[in-house]
Write a protein that holds these residues in place. Sequence first.
Motif, PDB file in Angstrom:
ATOM      1  N   ILE A 290      12.303  55.066  18.779  1.00  0.00           N
ATOM      2  CA  ILE A 290      12.590  55.386  20.185  1.00  0.00           C
ATOM      3  C   ILE A 290      14.023  54.994  20.546  1.00  0.00           C
ATOM      4  O   ILE A 290      14.758  55.753  21.179  1.00  0.00           O
ATOM      5  N   LEU A 291      14.421  53.798  20.122  1.00  0.00           N
ATOM      6  CA  LEU A 291      15.774  53.330  20.426  1.00  0.00           C
ATOM      7  C   LEU A 291      16.834  54.229  19.796  1.00  0.00           C
ATOM      8  O   LEU A 291      17.865  54.531  20.420  1.00  0.00           O
ATOM      9  N   GLU A 292      16.583  54.650  18.577  1.00  0.00           N
ATOM     10  CA  GLU A 292      17.582  55.450  17.855  1.00  0.00           C
ATOM     11  C   GLU A 292      17.663  56.888  18.346  1.00  0.00           C
ATOM     12  O   GLU A 292      18.630  57.587  18.055  1.00  0.00           O
ATOM     13  N   GLU A 293      16.647  57.301  19.104  1.00  0.00           N
ATOM     14  CA  GLU A 293      16.671  58.648  19.687  1.00  0.00           C
ATOM     15  C   GLU A 293      17.551  58.724  20.936  1.00  0.00           C
ATOM     16  O   GLU A 293      17.797  59.811  21.458  1.00  0.00           O
ATOM     17  N   HIS A 294      18.001  57.570  21.418  1.00  0.00           N
ATOM     18  CA  HIS A 294      18.763  57.520  22.663  1.00  0.00           C
ATOM     19  C   HIS A 294      20.080  56.778  22.447  1.00  0.00           C
ATOM     20  O   HIS A 294      20.185  55.936  21.550  1.00  0.00           O
ATOM     21  N   PRO A 295      21.070  57.044  23.270  1.00  0.00           N
ATOM     22  CA  PRO A 295      22.334  56.308  23.176  1.00  0.00           C
ATOM     23  C   PRO A 295      22.114  54.824  23.473  1.00  0.00           C
ATOM     24  O   PRO A 295      21.242  54.467  24.271  1.00  0.00           O
ATOM     25  N   LYS A 296      22.904  53.961  22.827  1.00  0.00           N
ATOM     26  CA  LYS A 296      22.811  52.544  23.122  1.00  0.00           C
ATOM     27  C   LYS A 296      23.106  52.314  24.601  1.00  0.00           C
ATOM     28  O   LYS A 296      23.978  52.942  25.174  1.00  0.00           O
ATOM     29  N   GLY A 297      22.367  51.409  25.187  1.00  0.00           N
ATOM     30  CA  GLY A 297      22.513  51.145  26.613  1.00  0.00           C
ATOM     31  C   GLY A 297      21.457  51.831  27.459  1.00  0.00           C
ATOM     32  O   GLY A 297      21.341  51.558  28.648  1.00  0.00           O
ATOM     33  N   THR A 298      20.673  52.730  26.817  1.00  0.00           N
ATOM     34  CA  THR A 298      19.615  53.423  27.565  1.00  0.00           C
ATOM     35  C   THR A 298      18.523  52.450  27.986  1.00  0.00           C
ATOM     36  O   THR A 298      17.985  52.543  29.092  1.00  0.00           O
TER      37      THR A 298
END
Length: 387
Positions: free
Chosen positions: A119-127
Motif C-alpha cells: 500500500i505504501l509503495e503504491e503511493h508517493p511518500k508523504g501520503t
Amino acid sequence: MKIDKAIPYGTQDITQQDIDAVIAVLHSKFLTQGPLVKEFEEKFAAYVGSSYAVAVTNGTAALHLSAMALGVNADSKVITTPITFSASANCIRYCGGEVVFADIDPETALLDINNVRAILEEHPKGTFSGIIPVDFAGYPVDMAAFRALADEHGLWILEDSCHAPGAYFTDKNNTKHFCGDGSLADLAIFSFHPVKHIATGEGGMITTNSEAQYKKLLKYRSHGMVYQGNSDLIENHGGWYMEMQELGYNYRLSDINAALGVSQLSRAQLGLQRRHEIAKRYDTAFAGTAIKTIPVKENVYHGLHLYIIQVENRKGLYDYLRANNIFAQVHYVPVHLMPYYQSLGSKKGDMPVAEKYYDHCLSIPMYPTLTDDEQVYVIEKILNFYN
C-alpha cells in the motif's frame, strides 16, 4: 462430564484483596483522580518497561488521545487492520483522518506487513501519516519490522496492545521487546475492561518513552488545562489559577478504578502463566484434528487474551456450545465491513484474508479462573461436535 454453570469466553477475577483495595479508597480523601492513579501509572510503566504511562477512562479514550498527540487531522491517512475492535480505526476518524485498511497475515491474523508495504509503495511518500498495528489476541506484532518500514516512509506507530500486557517478542539481536515498552512504537495503548488481563471496571493506559508526548497526553486528558505551578503557564494570578491552553477532554481515571488496577497488576504475571497452561492443554487436544489453531513463533511470548480456533460450520459449533452452557465469541467482524466504513467506500472482497478468517474464527474460554474440569468439558464438547 456435566457442567451446570455458564462458561464464558472470558471474565474478570475479583479477589478479596481487590475488594479491600477499593473499600480503602472509599474511606480515603480521594475518589476521583488522586495518588493511586499516579501509583498505578508508575507500576504499570515498570511492568511493561516504558518510561511513562498515562491512565485514562478506557482503551478508546487512550486511542483518541494518542491520535491527538500524534497530530492526526483531516489531512492524515493511517493504515490499520480490519481484525480488531472498531476503536482501533475509529480514533483516526475522531480526529478527522482517513482510515486505510490492510489485510492480515493468514498464519497469525496480525496486520500483514507485506500488504502494508505494498500500500505504501503504491503511493508517493508523504501520503500516509502512521500505522496502527494491533497485538491481536495477545500475539505481539513484530514491531522491529514495522519500525523499519515506518522509518523508511516517515511514519509514526501507535501500537494497540489492549490484548497483550506482559507479552513480548525477541528480535534478531536477542533483545526482548515487551508490548507497549516504547522501544519501537511512538505510543502504545492498553485496556482494562473486565475481560482483559487487568480489570479496573473501565480503564485504559497510554505508554511512551517520549517526555514531550507524555506532557501532551496529561494536558489532553484533563480538558487541555494546565495548573498553578506548571511551567507552561503564560501567567499566574495565584494558587487557584488554571488555564485551558488547548481543547482537551475529561478522560481522567478515578482512584477507585486505579486501586483495583494496582491490586490486579500485582498478580498479572500469575494470570499469564495460567493462560499459558490452558493454551497448552488446548494445543494438545486439537493437534491432529481438523480444528485449526494459531501457531506461535519461537521468538514470541503470547499474551493469550483470546484462544482462537478456526473451524468449518462455525455457526453450528457456536450454537451447540451455547446449548451446552459454553459461551464462545467471535473476534471480530471485520471493521471494514461495518456499515459506517462501507459508507466511506470499503466493501466486501477488499480484505480477502481477513474475511476468510472471520468466516471460521471462534474464541473459546480463556481466563485464569477457568478450572481444569471446565476446560476438559469445553474440549470434550468441541470434539464431540465434529466427531
